[in-house]
Scaffold this motif. Structure first.
Motif, PDB file in Angstrom:
ATOM      1  N   VAL A 110       0.847  -1.193   0.000  1.00 52.62           N
ATOM      2  CA  VAL A 110       0.000   0.000   0.000  1.00 52.62           C
ATOM      3  C   VAL A 110       0.883   1.244   0.000  1.00 52.62           C
ATOM      4  O   VAL A 110       1.838   1.351   0.771  1.00 52.62           O
ATOM      5  N   GLY A 111       0.560   2.163  -0.878  1.00 53.56           N
ATOM      6  CA  GLY A 111       1.311   3.409  -0.969  1.00 53.56           C
ATOM      7  C   GLY A 111       2.195   3.507  -2.183  1.00 53.56           C
ATOM      8  O   GLY A 111       2.648   4.596  -2.543  1.00 53.56           O
ATOM      9  N   CYS A 112       2.438   2.375  -2.830  1.00 54.79           N
ATOM     10  CA  CYS A 112       3.236   2.351  -4.060  1.00 54.79           C
ATOM     11  C   CYS A 112       2.337   1.869  -5.190  1.00 54.79           C
ATOM     12  O   CYS A 112       1.902   0.708  -5.196  1.00 54.79           O
ATOM     13  N   TYR A 113       2.036   2.765  -6.143  1.00 57.27           N
ATOM     14  CA  TYR A 113       1.068   2.418  -7.181  1.00 57.27           C
ATOM     15  C   TYR A 113       1.537   1.230  -8.027  1.00 57.27           C
ATOM     16  O   TYR A 113       0.723   0.440  -8.502  1.00 57.27           O
ATOM     17  N   THR A 114       2.826   1.088  -8.210  1.00 58.22           N
ATOM     18  CA  THR A 114       3.328  -0.032  -9.008  1.00 58.22           C
ATOM     19  C   THR A 114       2.979  -1.366  -8.359  1.00 58.22           C
ATOM     20  O   THR A 114       2.422  -2.266  -9.008  1.00 58.22           O
ATOM     21  N   THR A 115       3.303  -1.498  -7.082  1.00 55.45           N
ATOM     22  CA  THR A 115       2.988  -2.749  -6.380  1.00 55.45           C
ATOM     23  C   THR A 115       1.497  -2.887  -6.134  1.00 55.45           C
ATOM     24  O   THR A 115       0.957  -3.997  -6.154  1.00 55.45           O
ATOM     25  N   GLU A 116       0.799  -1.771  -5.922  1.00 60.31           N
ATOM     26  CA  GLU A 116      -0.656  -1.838  -5.732  1.00 60.31           C
ATOM     27  C   GLU A 116      -1.342  -2.376  -6.983  1.00 60.31           C
ATOM     28  O   GLU A 116      -2.211  -3.257  -6.900  1.00 60.31           O
TER      29      GLU A 116
END
Length: 943
Positions: A609-615
């Motif tokens: 959560v907080g990183c759009y790539t990993t999200e």
């Protein structure tokens, strides 16, 4: 005196048995002890020493097998008088010692009820025995100690229970001829445990302890007294309590270093202290031993054994004293540091890992045996116990304890610098110390981060972690507590190494975390985790603990840094998805699956959560679906963290689509699931609601049950505000704020009723807080100024009006639902009615068909009726000019249609019920084109 004559007159029937029979015969009419006491106390006869001795000897001679219970009270007085006379008249000493010897035998009873009847007298008599320790004569003290000790010997006297010997029992004729022997058969000794039970009720243990101060010049008796106290303390909790009431632990500790030629005083003193710790109050013992004098005495005893003891018993005694020291260290009021005992112990805790020139270890040699190993492990354990004291941490810095611990945790390959000819720890001992040092580091390292970093603690632990994951052949043989679950592998070392890293990273110290990330810890830990997951070995408690700890470390590393979340990347997302797919089926297995589930969700929250790539990759892998599935199947204790994670993910706009499109196995939507969780939460909290989940009291909108009974105070935090963080309602409300309150799929009327409350939840909480403010002002006797009072009343009124509005909406929703249900019910009844009508028509048609086929007359009537109907349906001819109306053909009724492969309309074949009719202008005498008696068929194309 007459009884004495009888005894002298009695001659033994068997030669050589006279003395034995005199010890066994007890007269039913015993010597009047009150007269003996009067003889001893009367001023007129107080100086008749020879007569006193004669009477006392006669009394003792008649009580050779034991004292009667009923005489104990008088016997105690006689012993007390003799003790007083011994000071000036040593002639009474043999009498006193002989009486104490008789006390070793069981007391005698005439009736079974005597034990209960004279119990108090026995208690006072036993207490009086301890008081006789005031007599300074060594023989008396020796007899007292031996007498008390004899209570625990459980060895019956050689005489039989009836007071006669075996020779006498083999000749009953002699007993029958003797009145005294015949009466002696009625005397019985008390039960074996009778004296012990009453001894616990007396204060003899306390009295014997207090008499130790009088035995400085009598070391032999002092040693016997310590043995007796050891027996007393080891056999009864009540005796331990009495000894502790007299500050027995402190007394024993202060006297254990006094000169002792036998060397047994220290041994028995330590055993007494152990008994007091085990059977008495541990807190009381440690409190008494925490004084400066006791710690100094304990220090002297320990170092005496450490430097001069070489026998196994000496080493065991040394370790016993060290265990007592560790127990004292648990007491926060102990003076181990102030007495310099702790500083001296630290020297041995770091030996031989660190080279030192301290004179304490200059001549100290380790034998590297099992007792030395125990001492080393106890010293490491002492580090953990003392770490609660800040002064101890400063002492650790001075003695370089951190460096010594990190040296101990090196892998065996790094510590194999063992030169030939030098003694050292064996491989098993080294493994035990390695695990013990890791367990110690898990506690101390977070408290000494500066020393941990300066000693390269992260690098050393990561090297150990690499060794743990290596493929070299290593078989752990450790049998210690810290080696649980790791026998035959390196799993125990990995477990404790991960524990140390978790304890260090949990503090959130940026320098430590950055150092770990710079060394590639994130990828290393994820590799270890997936390697363990791919292992065919069955999951056990240790494996699950390692997995959950690794996830917690990853959460601490990635929580506050975007770059580290990117390093977590797709591999980390796949790892979390893999563990989420396992679900909570084994949540209550007791092996740690519950911790693994929670750590996995925490890893999603902190690392994704907080990183759009990993999200986005997490969404592609259906991570939101897995979280919602977990929310459905997990217990209530997991709901909070799952909802919080979903709420954080809702900041990503792609998440909302996944939440709205989710369905469980029963077709339930996410919004309906959240509404059901809301209702369950309010039921758990005791919020008042009606059967449909609607508001019942507009003045108690979201109040919990306990809030209604809570006494308000201006010094305590607001309950209305605190409860937001304690339950799920605020999280569910926030998620609905992201999803919206309109056009939510799959909701029922009851769900819409609950949704109305959720929509106004924030307004209700604001009103609740202002209501608390108003009540607190009233309780404190504060009256707001008029404008503030009006504003306060208006705010409360607005909240109540909002609640009434919501109630109206809920009633409208329920009314609309009832109307819809009534309409649906009417439609269902209409369908049922039409079905029954159709069935009736079908039955009637069938009856008509049956009647036509079974009765020819009816068939003719039907045919005639059909012809009549056909004639009546034909149009009547007119006399109009046929030239005006050209001839036209009309198609009659179609009763059947058949389709062919050709395209419509050419491919449709119709069957007609009437023939082609001509236009009115046709000649009526011209024959028809087709016979009206037959049905004709034609295609649309032909027509």
């Amino acid at each position: 005196m007459d009884s004495g004559k009888v005894l002298h007159r009695k001659k033994p029937d068997i030669p050589g048995a006279a003395d034995m029979r005199q010890h066994q015969e007890v007269s039913a009419k015993s010597l009047d002890s009150t007269k003996v006491i009067r003889l001893l106390e009367d001023p007129l006869t107080a100086n008749l020493k020879e007569r006193h001795l004669f009477v006392l000897k006669k009394l003792l001679k008649r009580s050779q097998v034991g004292f009667l219970l009923k005489d104990l009270k008088d016997v105690a007085k006689i012993l007390n008088i003799c003790a007083e006379k011994v000071k000036d008249h040593p002639e009474y000493l043999p009498i006193l010692c002989e009486a104490l010897k008789i006390c070793r035998f069981p007391f005698l009873k005439e009736k079974a009820s005597d034990e209960l009847k004279y119990a108090q007298d026995v208690i006072e008599f036993i207490s009086h025995l301890g008081c006789l320790m005031r007599v300074s004569e060594a023989e008396v003290r020796q007899q007292i100690v031996e007498t008390v000790k004899s209570f625990y010997n459980h060895v019956a006297p050689k005489q039989l229970h009836d007071g006669t010997d075996s020779a006498t029992r083999t000749k009953p004729r002699t007993l029958c001829s003797n009145r005294f022997s015949r009466l002696s058969l009625s005397l019985q000794p008390t039960s074996p445990g009778y004296r012990l039970q009453l001894l616990e009720l007396s204060d003899v243990a306390q009295t014997l302890l207090l008499s130790m101060s009088t035995l400085e010049k009598q070391p032999t008796i002092k040693l016997q007294l310590l043995k007796t106290l050891q027996i007393l303390s080891g056999s009864s909790d009540m005796n331990c309590a009495l000894i502790l009431n007299a500050r027995g632990a402190e007394t024993i500790c202060l006297h254990m270093n006094q000169p002792d030629p036998s060397g047994q005083v220290l041994v028995h003193s330590s055993e007494i202290l152990w008994n007091l710790l085990e059977r008495g109050s541990k807190d009381t013992v440690t409190a008494q031993l925490s004084s400066m004098e006791c710690i100094v005495s304990l220090k002297e005893a320990f170092f005496h054994q450490l430097m001069s003891g070489f026998q196994p018993s000496d080493l065991q005694l040394r370790n016993d004293l060290l265990v007592i020291t560790t127990l004292i260290a648990e007491n926060p009021n102990s003076l181990l540091i102030e007495s310099l005992f702790a500083k001296q112990l630290m020297v041995f805790a770091t030996f031989p890992e660190l080279k030192t020139h301290n004179p304490l270890v200059r001549n100290f040699k380790l034998s590297y045996n099992s007792e030395d190993l125990k001492m080393k492990k106890m010293l490491l354990n002492l580090l953990v116990l003392m770490s609660k004291d800040l002064a101890a941490l400063q002492l650790y810095k001075e003695e370089q304890v951190m460096l010594a611990l990190l040296t101990l945790v090196k892998p065996p390959a790094a510590t194999a610098e063992q030169r030939s000819g030098l003694r050292h720890w064996s491989s098993i001992q080294q493994e035990e110390l390695q695990l013990q040092a890791l367990a110690t580091l898990a506690t101390i390292a977070p408290l000494m981060l500066d020393e941990y970093v300066s000693c390269l603690g992260n690098a050393r632990l990561l090297l150990l972690l690499d060794w743990c994951t290596g493929q070299d052949s290593y078989f752990g043989d450790c049998h210690s507590f810290h080696g649980t679950g790791g026998r035959g592998s390196k799993k125990a070392q990995m477990r404790h190494c991960i524990r140390v890293l978790r304890s260090v990273t949990s503090l959130g110290e940026e320098s430590v975390i950055q150092d770990l990330c710079d060394q590639g810890t994130i990828n290393q830990l994820m590799g270890i985790l997936m390697q363990m997951e791919a292992s065919p070995d069955e999951e056990d408690l240790v494996t699950l603990e390692i997995k959950s700890d690794i996830q917690l470390i990853l959460s601490a590393l990635c929580e506050s840094d975007m770059h580290r979340k990117e390093l977590f990347g797709a591999e980390g997302v796949e790892m979390t998805v893999h563990f989420l797919k396992k679900g909570p089926d084994k949540f209550y297995s007791g092996l740690g699956h519950n911790k693994l589930i929670l750590s996995t969700v925490d890893c999603v929250w902190s690392c994704i959560v907080g990183c759009y790539t990993t999200e986005d990759y997490f969404l592609v892998k259906e991570g939101v679906f897995l979280l919602l599935d977990l929310l459905v199947s997990s217990p209530r204790c997991v709901h909070a963290i799952v909802l919080a994670t979903l709420l954080e993910l809702c900041d990503n706009p792609n998440t909302l689509t996944h939440i709205l499109s989710w369905r469980d196995d029963g077709g339930r939507t996410a919004s309906r699931l959240l509404l059901q969780l809301w209702r369950l939460e309010e039921e758990e909290l005791g919020v008042t609601r009606d059967q449909h989940g609607g508001i019942t009291d507009p003045q108690r909108l979201v109040l919990r049950r306990y809030q209604e009974d809570t006494q308000l105070s201006s010094n305590t935090p607001s309950a209305a505000v605190l409860e937001i963080s304690e339950n799920l309602r605020s999280k569910i409300y926030s998620i609905f704020c992201k999803l919206g309150f309109l056009d939510l799929p799959g909701l029922s009327a009851k769900d819409y009723v609950t949704l109305g409350i959720i929509r106004r939840y924030l307004d209700f909480k604001v009103g609740e807080v202002w209501d608390e403010v108003s009540r607190e002002l009233i309780l404190d006797g504060v009256r707001p100024i008029s404008p503030d009072q009006e504003s306060l009343s208006a705010i409360c009124k607005i909240a109540e009006d909002t609640a009434r509005k919501v109630m109206t909406e809920q009633i409208s929703i329920l009314e609309q639902q009832r109307k819809e249900e009534a309409c649906e019910e009417e439609i269902i009844y209409t369908e049922i009615k039409s079905h029954w009508k159709q069935r009736e028509l079908t039955a009637k048609s069938w009856d008509s068909y049956v009647s036509k086929t079974s009765n020819y007359e009816i068939l003719k009537e039907v045919k005639a009726q059909r012809k009549e109907d056909m004639e009546s349906s034909r149009p009547k001819r007119t006399d109009a000019d046929p030239a005006v109306h050209p001839a036209e053909h009309f198609v009659g009724q179609v009763i059947a249609a058949e389709s062919s492969e050709a395209q419509a309309p050419a491919g449709v074949k119709l069957t007609l019920t009437k023939p082609l009719t001509q236009s009115p202008g046709r000649n009526p005498e011209e024959p028809a084109a087709r016979d009206p008696e037959f049905f004709s068929s034609g295609s649309v194309k032909d027509v």
